[in-house]
Design a protein around this motif. Structure first.
Motif, PDB file in Angstrom:
ATOM      1  N   ASN A 159      19.659  53.699  64.067  1.00 36.55           N
ATOM      2  CA  ASN A 159      20.192  54.000  65.406  1.00 36.55           C
ATOM      3  C   ASN A 159      20.646  52.722  66.120  1.00 36.55           C
ATOM      4  O   ASN A 159      20.305  52.485  67.292  1.00 36.55           O
ATOM      5  CB  ASN A 159      19.141  54.742  66.239  1.00 36.55           C
ATOM      6  N   ALA A 160      21.392  51.887  65.412  1.00 34.41           N
ATOM      7  CA  ALA A 160      21.842  50.606  65.963  1.00 34.41           C
ATOM      8  C   ALA A 160      22.708  50.809  67.198  1.00 34.41           C
ATOM      9  O   ALA A 160      23.646  51.605  67.181  1.00 34.41           O
ATOM     10  CB  ALA A 160      22.611  49.826  64.900  1.00 34.41           C
ATOM     11  N   GLN A 161      22.405  50.106  68.262  1.00 33.11           N
ATOM     12  CA  GLN A 161      23.140  50.235  69.521  1.00 33.11           C
ATOM     13  C   GLN A 161      23.731  48.904  69.999  1.00 33.11           C
ATOM     14  O   GLN A 161      24.652  48.890  70.799  1.00 33.11           O
ATOM     15  CB  GLN A 161      22.201  50.785  70.609  1.00 33.11           C
ATOM     16  N   THR A 162      23.170  47.797  69.527  1.00 29.28           N
ATOM     17  CA  THR A 162      23.610  46.481  69.992  1.00 29.28           C
ATOM     18  C   THR A 162      23.918  45.582  68.802  1.00 29.28           C
ATOM     19  O   THR A 162      23.545  45.877  67.655  1.00 29.28           O
ATOM     20  CB  THR A 162      22.515  45.803  70.832  1.00 29.28           C
ATOM     21  N   LEU A 163      24.566  44.468  69.095  1.00 26.83           N
ATOM     22  CA  LEU A 163      24.874  43.503  68.044  1.00 26.83           C
ATOM     23  C   LEU A 163      23.593  42.949  67.426  1.00 26.83           C
ATOM     24  O   LEU A 163      23.531  42.694  66.212  1.00 26.83           O
ATOM     25  CB  LEU A 163      25.728  42.370  68.619  1.00 26.83           C
ATOM     26  N   GLU A 164      22.565  42.773  68.248  1.00 24.45           N
ATOM     27  CA  GLU A 164      21.280  42.293  67.724  1.00 24.45           C
ATOM     28  C   GLU A 164      20.704  43.273  66.708  1.00 24.45           C
ATOM     29  O   GLU A 164      20.099  42.864  65.709  1.00 24.45           O
ATOM     30  CB  GLU A 164      20.299  42.057  68.875  1.00 24.45           C
ATOM     31  N   ASP A 165      20.867  44.555  66.984  1.00 25.76           N
ATOM     32  CA  ASP A 165      20.399  45.566  66.031  1.00 25.76           C
ATOM     33  C   ASP A 165      21.108  45.412  64.686  1.00 25.76           C
ATOM     34  O   ASP A 165      20.494  45.524  63.625  1.00 25.76           O
ATOM     35  CB  ASP A 165      20.668  46.983  66.571  1.00 25.76           C
ATOM     36  N   VAL A 166      22.416  45.176  64.745  1.00 26.66           N
ATOM     37  CA  VAL A 166      23.213  45.050  63.519  1.00 26.66           C
ATOM     38  C   VAL A 166      22.842  43.793  62.738  1.00 26.66           C
ATOM     39  O   VAL A 166      22.830  43.784  61.506  1.00 26.66           O
ATOM     40  CB  VAL A 166      24.728  45.048  63.855  1.00 26.66           C
ATOM     41  N   LYS A 167      22.506  42.743  63.445  1.00 26.51           N
ATOM     42  CA  LYS A 167      22.125  41.477  62.792  1.00 26.51           C
ATOM     43  C   LYS A 167      20.884  41.639  61.920  1.00 26.51           C
ATOM     44  O   LYS A 167      20.635  40.834  61.023  1.00 26.51           O
ATOM     45  CB  LYS A 167      21.875  40.392  63.841  1.00 26.51           C
ATOM     46  N   ALA A 168      20.106  42.672  62.174  1.00 29.21           N
ATOM     47  CA  ALA A 168      18.878  42.902  61.397  1.00 29.21           C
ATOM     48  C   ALA A 168      19.170  43.536  60.033  1.00 29.21           C
ATOM     49  O   ALA A 168      18.247  43.744  59.242  1.00 29.21           O
ATOM     50  CB  ALA A 168      17.933  43.804  62.196  1.00 29.21           C
ATOM     51  N   PHE A 169      20.436  43.833  59.747  1.00 29.47           N
ATOM     52  CA  PHE A 169      20.818  44.429  58.462  1.00 29.47           C
ATOM     53  C   PHE A 169      20.196  43.647  57.307  1.00 29.47           C
ATOM     54  O   PHE A 169      20.354  42.441  57.202  1.00 29.47           O
ATOM     55  CB  PHE A 169      22.348  44.441  58.323  1.00 29.47           C
ATOM     56  N   ASN A 170      19.477  44.372  56.427  1.00 27.42           N
ATOM     57  CA  ASN A 170      18.752  43.703  55.342  1.00 27.42           C
ATOM     58  C   ASN A 170      18.691  44.527  54.063  1.00 27.42           C
ATOM     59  O   ASN A 170      17.823  44.312  53.223  1.00 27.42           O
ATOM     60  CB  ASN A 170      17.327  43.367  55.803  1.00 27.42           C
ATOM     61  N   TYR A 171      19.620  45.475  53.896  1.00 29.76           N
ATOM     62  CA  TYR A 171      19.595  46.318  52.699  1.00 29.76           C
ATOM     63  C   TYR A 171      20.030  45.537  51.456  1.00 29.76           C
ATOM     64  O   TYR A 171      20.905  44.673  51.515  1.00 29.76           O
ATOM     65  CB  TYR A 171      20.499  47.533  52.883  1.00 29.76           C
ATOM     66  N   GLU A 172      19.410  45.873  50.344  1.00 32.49           N
ATOM     67  CA  GLU A 172      19.743  45.324  49.022  1.00 32.49           C
ATOM     68  C   GLU A 172      19.800  43.793  48.994  1.00 32.49           C
ATOM     69  O   GLU A 172      20.651  43.193  48.336  1.00 32.49           O
ATOM     70  CB  GLU A 172      21.051  45.929  48.499  1.00 32.49           C
ATOM     71  N   GLY A 173      18.890  43.168  49.746  1.00 28.56           N
ATOM     72  CA  GLY A 173      18.738  41.730  49.674  1.00 28.56           C
ATOM     73  C   GLY A 173      19.592  40.906  50.615  1.00 28.56           C
ATOM     74  O   GLY A 173      19.519  39.674  50.624  1.00 28.56           O
ATOM     75  N   TYR A 174      20.442  41.551  51.429  1.00 28.94           N
ATOM     76  CA  TYR A 174      21.281  40.794  52.365  1.00 28.94           C
ATOM     77  C   TYR A 174      20.470  40.312  53.568  1.00 28.94           C
ATOM     78  O   TYR A 174      19.557  40.987  54.040  1.00 28.94           O
ATOM     79  CB  TYR A 174      22.451  41.654  52.852  1.00 28.94           C
ATOM     80  N   ARG A 175      20.851  39.137  54.069  1.00 29.03           N
ATOM     81  CA  ARG A 175      20.251  38.587  55.279  1.00 29.03           C
ATOM     82  C   ARG A 175      21.346  37.919  56.115  1.00 29.03           C
ATOM     83  O   ARG A 175      22.297  37.366  55.566  1.00 29.03           O
ATOM     84  CB  ARG A 175      19.182  37.533  54.939  1.00 29.03           C
ATOM     85  N   ILE A 176      21.190  37.937  57.406  1.00 30.07           N
ATOM     86  CA  ILE A 176      22.151  37.282  58.297  1.00 30.07           C
ATOM     87  C   ILE A 176      22.118  35.772  58.075  1.00 30.07           C
ATOM     88  O   ILE A 176      21.055  35.183  57.909  1.00 30.07           O
ATOM     89  CB  ILE A 176      21.849  37.614  59.777  1.00 30.07           C
ATOM     90  N   ASP A 177      23.287  35.156  58.041  1.00 33.08           N
ATOM     91  CA  ASP A 177      23.392  33.699  57.992  1.00 33.08           C
ATOM     92  C   ASP A 177      23.795  33.242  59.390  1.00 33.08           C
ATOM     93  O   ASP A 177      24.972  33.264  59.746  1.00 33.08           O
ATOM     94  CB  ASP A 177      24.443  33.275  56.954  1.00 33.08           C
TER      95      ASP A 177
END
Length: 252
Positions: free
Chosen positions: A221-239
């Protein structure tokens, strides 16, 4: 927040769901208008336009002849399930629950060379018409010229003040959005794979990752850019070092 992706060449209209009540695309009249020109084109023309084999050209010529603005449920599928390319394998919509599908219906749109802009519930038939192809019809030099103002205005009408647009489409499709006339901040994405100590872009993984981000937003239920930055599926992490205010970079 709104999210846009490209469509896919691979499609399947046998997919269905009880979680969406079928709707007609916003620009169905425009799609019908384009189809009046597509139907007149020979398989040879389609083969050259789309750089596809004669066999695929014959198949798409038949699709054009059968196309209709008001298809039956057997002839069509909701856009969310109709596209089956790599982005949509990452999204894997058929395994989402009702709350996630409801989120997508509200926030997610698919760009299309034929239909313009699609909601998840919009009924589509099998077709092939890539946005970037040099398709001239009526007074239009290409599909960008036909769609840019319409799609940009529609996104503006659907988005509230302060909302951001997550641009998870390819460059080919993203160019149809007029950023100068869009009244909202656009967030671009880049995805990198760490190979032998170097970060590399691998197209098939990038497409898959775009779908994963859409899925992540729906499930969380992402609503903000901060929520999207938490994306971590299949080993991805924010740089964080490579990311900016308008671009998110993910690595794995």
């Amino acid at each position: 927040m709104k999210i846009v992706t490209s469509p896919a060449k691979l499609m399947n209209v046998e997919n269905s769901t009880d979680l969406l009540r079928s709707t007609s695309p916003k620009f169905i009249d425009e799609a019908a208008f384009i189809q009046t020109y597509l139907k007149e084109k020979s398989p040879k023309y389609l083969s050259e336009l789309m750089e596809i084999s004669p066999k695929l050209a014959d198949e798409n010529w038949e699709r054009n002849q059968k196309w209709k603005a008001k298809p039956t449920s057997k002839e069509s599928a909701p856009a969310l399930l109709a596209f089956t390319g790599e982005v949509y394998r990452g999204l894997d919509a058929k395994t989402l629950d009702k709350s996630a599908v409801d989120y997508l219906q509200k926030n997610y749109r698919m760009l299309s060379g034929l239909y313009g802009l699609l909601k998840p519930s919009d009924k589509v038939m099998l077709y092939r018409l890539e946005m970037g192809r040099h398709f001239e019809f009526d007074q239009y030099k290409n599909l960008y010229e036909f769609w840019r103002e319409k799609i940009t205005a529609q996104l503006n009408s659907e988005m509230k003040k302060g909302e951001i647009l997550l641009h998870l489409a390819s460059n080919e499709y993203g160019k149809v959005i007029d950023r100068k006339k869009l009244n909202h901040t656009v967030i671009d994405f880049e995805f990198y794979e760490l190979r032998e100590g170097k970060l590399k872009t691998i197209v098939v993984y990038t497409k898959h990752a775009r779908g994963l981000v859409v899925r992540f937003c729906a499930e969380n239920n992402a609503q903000t850019l901060e929520d999207v930055k938490a994306f971590n599926y299949e080993g991805y992490r924010i740089d964080e070092d490579q990311s900016t205010d308008t671009k998110l970079v993910f690595t794995r």
